[in-house]
Design a protein around this motif. Structure first.
Motif, mmCIF file in Angstrom:
data_model
loop_
_atom_site.group_PDB
_atom_site.id
_atom_site.type_symbol
_atom_site.label_atom_id
_atom_site.label_comp_id
_atom_site.label_asym_id
_atom_site.label_seq_id
_atom_site.Cartn_x
_atom_site.Cartn_y
_atom_site.Cartn_z
ATOM 1 N N TRP A 82 39.745 42.047 39.284
ATOM 2 C CA TRP A 82 41.046 42.394 39.828
ATOM 3 C C TRP A 82 41.822 43.289 38.895
ATOM 4 O O TRP A 82 41.632 43.284 37.689
ATOM 5 N N GLU A 83 42.682 44.099 39.508
ATOM 6 C CA GLU A 83 43.683 44.913 38.812
ATOM 7 C C GLU A 83 44.990 44.653 39.536
ATOM 8 O O GLU A 83 45.153 45.046 40.684
ATOM 9 N N PRO A 109 41.938 31.735 34.323
ATOM 10 C CA PRO A 109 40.634 32.332 34.006
ATOM 11 C C PRO A 109 40.623 32.920 32.604
ATOM 12 O O PRO A 109 41.619 33.463 32.133
ATOM 13 N N LYS A 110 39.480 32.793 31.926
ATOM 14 C CA LYS A 110 39.357 33.237 30.536
ATOM 15 C C LYS A 110 39.616 34.726 30.396
ATOM 16 O O LYS A 110 40.241 35.172 29.449
ATOM 17 N N THR A 115 36.129 37.299 36.537
ATOM 18 C CA THR A 115 35.574 35.953 36.400
ATOM 19 C C THR A 115 34.272 35.881 37.193
ATOM 20 O O THR A 115 34.088 36.608 38.164
ATOM 21 N N ILE A 116 33.379 35.024 36.752
ATOM 22 C CA ILE A 116 32.089 34.826 37.404
ATOM 23 C C ILE A 116 32.063 33.399 37.940
ATOM 24 O O ILE A 116 32.270 32.446 37.188
ATOM 25 N N ILE A 117 31.822 33.276 39.241
ATOM 26 C CA ILE A 117 31.805 31.969 39.884
ATOM 27 C C ILE A 117 30.363 31.637 40.257
ATOM 28 O O ILE A 117 29.742 32.379 41.019
ATOM 29 N N LEU A 131 42.600 33.268 45.214
ATOM 30 C CA LEU A 131 43.199 33.674 43.946
ATOM 31 C C LEU A 131 44.695 33.441 44.063
ATOM 32 O O LEU A 131 45.333 33.967 44.974
ATOM 33 N N GLU A 132 45.256 32.649 43.155
ATOM 34 C CA GLU A 132 46.690 32.401 43.154
ATOM 35 C C GLU A 132 47.311 33.129 41.975
ATOM 36 O O GLU A 132 46.839 33.008 40.847
#
Length: 146
Positions: A82-83, A109-110, A115-117, A131-132
């Protein structure tokens, strides 16, 4: 019959000239951004920006968050990137199954942008990844697991 034909021939240009004219404006990538109508305007008049909008206003209004995710359908791992604009941050990422059952939540998220789910342990089906953001907004992604 001749009078009717003569009437149609004479009145046709008048009727055609009185028709409203539609004009369309497109952005650089070909998306239609403005539709305008001009009633009783000359043939060469075009309304480029209704409501006195400038081109800069249109460009500013197109700026938004960019979220990409791949692969979809996923088999093992889903990459979410995301951006965000306006100093927003992703506060949490939540994974739900088709029935609405909570499967996993990732708080803070780190990475600031990726992020990798892991999806390898989930059965084949449709999932929602939410995504919040820090401002209270949220974005839902529909993911298909193969």
């Amino acid at each position: 019959m001749k009078k009717l034909l003569l009437f149609i021939i004479v009145s046709l240009p008048i009727l055609v000239a009185a028709q409203p004219k539609l004009f369309f404006s497109y952005d650089a990538s070909g998306n239609q951004i403005i539709t305008s109508i001009c009633i009783n305007c000359p043939n060469d008049q075009r309304i480029a920006n209704p409501n006195n909008l400038t081109k800069d206003d249109l460009v500013k209004s197109e700026v938004s968050d960019k979220i990409s995710y791949y692969p979809n359908p996923v088999s093992e791992e889903l990459y979410v990137k995301w951006e965000l604009i306006n100093d927003k941050k992703v506060e949490s990422i939540t994974v739900f199954d088709l029935n609405g059952a909570l499967l996993q939540t990732y708080l803070k998220p780190k990475s600031e942008e990726l992020t990798i789910i892991p999806f390898g342990r989930y059965p084949v089906g449709l999932y929602s990844v939410i995504l919040e953001y820090s401002d209270g907004e949220s974005k839902a992604l529909q993911i298909l697991k193969q």
